[in-house]
Design an enzyme around this catalytic site. Structure first.
Site, short mmCIF file in Angstrom:
data_model
loop_
_atom_site.label_atom_id
_atom_site.label_comp_id
_atom_site.label_asym_id
_atom_site.label_seq_id
_atom_site.Cartn_x
_atom_site.Cartn_y
_atom_site.Cartn_z
N ASP A 24 -15.94 10.96 8.07
CA ASP A 24 -16.81 11.87 8.84
C ASP A 24 -16.09 12.28 10.12
O ASP A 24 -15.55 11.44 10.83
CB ASP A 24 -18.14 11.18 9.15
CG ASP A 24 -19.28 12.16 9.19
OD1 ASP A 24 -19.30 13.00 10.10
OD2 ASP A 24 -20.14 12.09 8.29
N SER A 77 -22.24 17.77 9.27
CA SER A 77 -22.35 16.87 8.12
C SER A 77 -23.35 17.34 7.08
O SER A 77 -23.18 17.07 5.89
CB SER A 77 -22.80 15.48 8.59
OG SER A 77 -21.81 14.86 9.34
N ARG A 166 -24.32 17.11 22.55
CA ARG A 166 -23.62 16.50 21.41
C ARG A 166 -23.01 17.57 20.51
O ARG A 166 -21.92 17.38 19.97
CB ARG A 166 -24.62 15.63 20.64
CG ARG A 166 -24.02 14.76 19.54
CD ARG A 166 -25.13 13.86 18.98
NE ARG A 166 -24.70 13.04 17.86
CZ ARG A 166 -24.16 11.83 17.96
NH1 ARG A 166 -23.96 11.28 19.14
NH2 ARG A 166 -23.83 11.15 16.88
N ASP A 167 -23.74 18.65 20.32
CA ASP A 167 -23.20 19.80 19.58
C ASP A 167 -22.69 20.85 20.56
O ASP A 167 -22.16 21.89 20.14
CB ASP A 167 -24.29 20.42 18.68
CG ASP A 167 -24.83 19.42 17.68
OD1 ASP A 167 -24.06 18.58 17.20
OD2 ASP A 167 -26.05 19.46 17.41
N ARG A 202 -31.79 13.99 23.16
CA ARG A 202 -31.93 13.95 21.71
C ARG A 202 -31.63 12.58 21.09
O ARG A 202 -32.24 12.22 20.07
CB ARG A 202 -31.00 14.98 21.07
CG ARG A 202 -29.55 14.82 21.48
CD ARG A 202 -28.62 15.75 20.73
NE ARG A 202 -28.43 15.30 19.36
CZ ARG A 202 -27.75 15.96 18.45
NH1 ARG A 202 -27.18 17.11 18.76
NH2 ARG A 202 -27.61 15.48 17.23
N ASP A 426 -16.46 10.59 13.59
CA ASP A 426 -17.55 11.44 14.06
C ASP A 426 -18.43 10.76 15.10
O ASP A 426 -18.65 11.30 16.19
CB ASP A 426 -18.42 11.86 12.88
CG ASP A 426 -19.50 12.81 13.33
OD1 ASP A 426 -19.16 13.93 13.72
OD2 ASP A 426 -20.68 12.41 13.33
C1 3PG Z 1 -25.69 14.74 14.94
O1 3PG Z 1 -26.77 14.98 14.39
O2 3PG Z 1 -25.31 13.60 15.20
C2 3PG Z 1 -24.83 15.90 15.33
O3 3PG Z 1 -25.63 16.96 15.79
C3 3PG Z 1 -24.04 16.41 14.18
O4 3PG Z 1 -23.30 15.38 13.58
P1 3PG Z 1 -23.16 15.26 12.00
O5 3PG Z 1 -23.30 16.64 11.45
O6 3PG Z 1 -21.76 14.72 11.86
O7 3PG Z 1 -24.20 14.33 11.51
CO CO Z 2 -21.13 14.65 13.85
#
Ligand code: 3PG
Ligand code: CO
Length: 555
Positions: A24, A77, A166-167, A202, A426
């Protein structure tokens, strides 16, 4: 007529054990000090790269290749695992909501009509991520929905916002609140009673996933529904600025707050007769709140008061559970995924990750469907994630435990496909902690080694790939690719995913001689992996799948 039966591959044998590893947040980028994968010791992944172009290549993992609206949309993801598992590219939530808003069809649907019934006497509450990240939600969509709902009878509107970081860059929450406040002020000029009612970060409020920690959802419930939170402010901008000024505070983890009026009363608890919309289109981090809002029987935390509301999701988040039962936009109809084909063709599957990514290799992989296709053919194992920590503190996460489960599954001889997600790059990348992310990448590489060692022992095949980039670039860059500095001259840490391609490597003693990557699919992406894996299981992929990445040359 339709049949689940796949044709035999003319050249490739059946019955091999395939270790299918998804790293990831593991993209490919130029080496420099902000590329944690490059800085980390990753001998296994490095060794795969040396087998290019026949056994290693890059594939696309962002933008249109995974069904997102534009090439500026980073991968994530949800869309990544959807593409990997389904073998086709579906217009995803972000795009479907854009289309429904642009055409106005969102307002003609059953979901909107259902919430509209509350507009006369009740308040419309909009709960979700306030961000332009485009991964879970988008602020411009929220703005359009606010306008559209107010033009269609909503007279009193409350927004329950969750800050991102985070995003998108940490600290961007302030600008998003300003933008939202401007929009709400315009509505107020038109006589609509619209304001922000509550908020929180969040990762600490509401947006948990896969039932990792219900406390997160409870904190949100208390603020959004009950109107109770440890922090009270009269204005959301002030709330975010003050809470961010606390030591170590960041957007992802802001504590919950409620907005109160002059007399100290919260301005927007959710009460009987109200309408509620969860504005995120992405499912994983909305499912838990959706259950709390919708289920009669619910024992995950004490809801104290359960208002009788008209609730709709932006999308339906789980097609199997039909959750929620009302929604504004129909989700992508992802069907006939590779997992479902394989169980119909005798391929026994094992899937594993730790909690925070468990649904990625099961639910998202299977087209946003929870549960097994056939419990006799499949086994899914979830390793409990550590709860209540940020993963820079434990960058190794459960990588070794996941690898051990995979190894045991491979050595057991019971499965033809052993599929894992290794979350480290990730989850640690999202913390923005570069040192920890380097440790994370090394741990993931070690886990890969354990799994391919087992594949080696049973004469199997490995396929190693990733769902999108993250750890390979930890700094925000300008148009020339140079690190961007903030006002104080510090580099701006990139907590989000990237637009980078991801590697895919194949190998192992079971890989038939002559199998190599074709060179005529240069634009190949994640959606091409399913057909590739189906071939390696000894079958021809369904004709509507994106084409395979491999060919078998005479040897
Ligand atoms: C999350 O939900 O943690 C992020 O916004 C995106 O991360 P992920 O797509 O790797 O889950
Ligand atoms: Co992510």
């Amino acid at each position: 007529g339709f049949s689940w039966k796949l044709d035999d591959h003319p050249k490739l044998p059946k019955g091999k054990t395939i270790g299918l590893i998804v790293l990831d947040g593991w993209g490919e980028a130029d080496p420099d000090q902000y590329n944690c994968i490059h800085v980390a010791e990753t001998p296994i992944m490095d060794s795969f790269k040396k087998t290019a172009p026949e056994k290693w290549r890059l594939i696309r993992a962002h933008g249109k290749a995974v069904g997102l609206p534009t090439e500026d949309d980073m991968g994530n993801s949800e869309v990544g695992h959807n593409a990997l598992g389904a073998g086709r590219i579906y217009a995803q939530g972000a795009k479907l909501v854009d289309l429904a808003l642009a055409s106005g069809k969102i307002y003609d649907g059953e979901g909107f009509k259902y919430i509209q019934q509350s507009f006369d006497k009740g308040t419309l509450h909009l709960i979700g991520l306030l961000s332009d990240g485009g991964v879970h939600s988008r602020l411009d969509q929220l703005q359009l929905l606010l306008k559209g709902a107010s033009e269609r009878g909503a007279k009193r509107i409350r927004v329950h916002m969750l800050t991102d970081g985070r995003d998108v860059l940490d600290g961007s929450s302030v600008g998003f609140v300003e933008t939202l406040e401007n929009g709400l002020a315009k509505l107020r000029e038109k006589g609509i009673d619209a304001q922000i009612a509550s908020g929180g970060g969040r990762m600490y409020v509401t947006m948990d996933r896969y039932e990792n920690d219900w406390e997160v959802v409870k904190r949100g419930w208390d603020a959004q529904v009950l109107g109770e939170a440890p922090h009270k402010f009269q204005n959301a901008l002030e709330a975010v600025k003050k809470l961010r000024a606390e030591p170590k505070a960041n957007d992802q983890y802001l504590p919950p707050f409620v907005i109160v009026d002059g007399s100290g009363k919260s301005v927007g608890p959710i009460v009987d007769g109200d309408a509620v919309v969860t504005i995120n289109f992405r499912a994983d981090r909305m499912v838990m709140l959706a259950k709390a809002l919708e289920y009669q029987d619910f024992d995950k935390f004490d809801r104290v008061r359960v208002p009788k509301i008209h609730y709709a999701g932006m999308l339906q988040y789980d097609g199997e559970l039909k959750l929620p039962s009302h929604y504004l936009v129909s989700p992508p109809e992802i069907e006939r995924t590779s997992g479902e084909y394989l169980v119909h063709n005798g391929v026994r599957t094992f899937a594993c990750s730790e909690t925070v990514k468990f649904g990625h290799v099961t639910f998202f992989w299977n087209g946003n469907r929870s549960g097994y296709f056939n419990s006799e053919m499949e086994e899914y194992v979830e390793i409990p994630s550590d709860v209540g920590i940020t993963f820079n503190v434990q960058p190794k996460m459960k990588a070794i435990e996941i690898a051990e489960k995979a190894r045991d599954a491979i050595l057991s001889g019971k499965f033809h496909q052993v599929r894992v997600n290794l979350p480290n790059g990730d989850m640690v990348g999202h913390t923005g902690d570069i040192e920890a992310t380097i440790v994370a990448c090394k741990a993931a590489d070690q886990a890969v080694k354990m799994i391919i060692d087992a594949i080696e022992q049973v004469g199997g095949i490995f396929v190693v790939t990733a769902d999108h980039g993250n750890a390979e670039d930890m700094v925000k860059r300008d148009k020339k690719g140079q690190p961007q500095l903030d006002k104080t001259g510090n580099i701006q840490i990139l907590t989000s995913h990237t637009l980078q391609p991801v590697p895919i490597a194949i190998g192992g003693p079971g890989l038939a001689p002559g199998v190599r990557f074709r060179n005529d699919v240069p634009t190949g992406g994640l959606a091409n992996v399913a057909a590739t894996v189906i071939n390696l299981h000894g079958f021809v992929a369904p004709s509507d799948y994106e084409t395979t990445l491999i060919e078998v040359v005479d040897h």
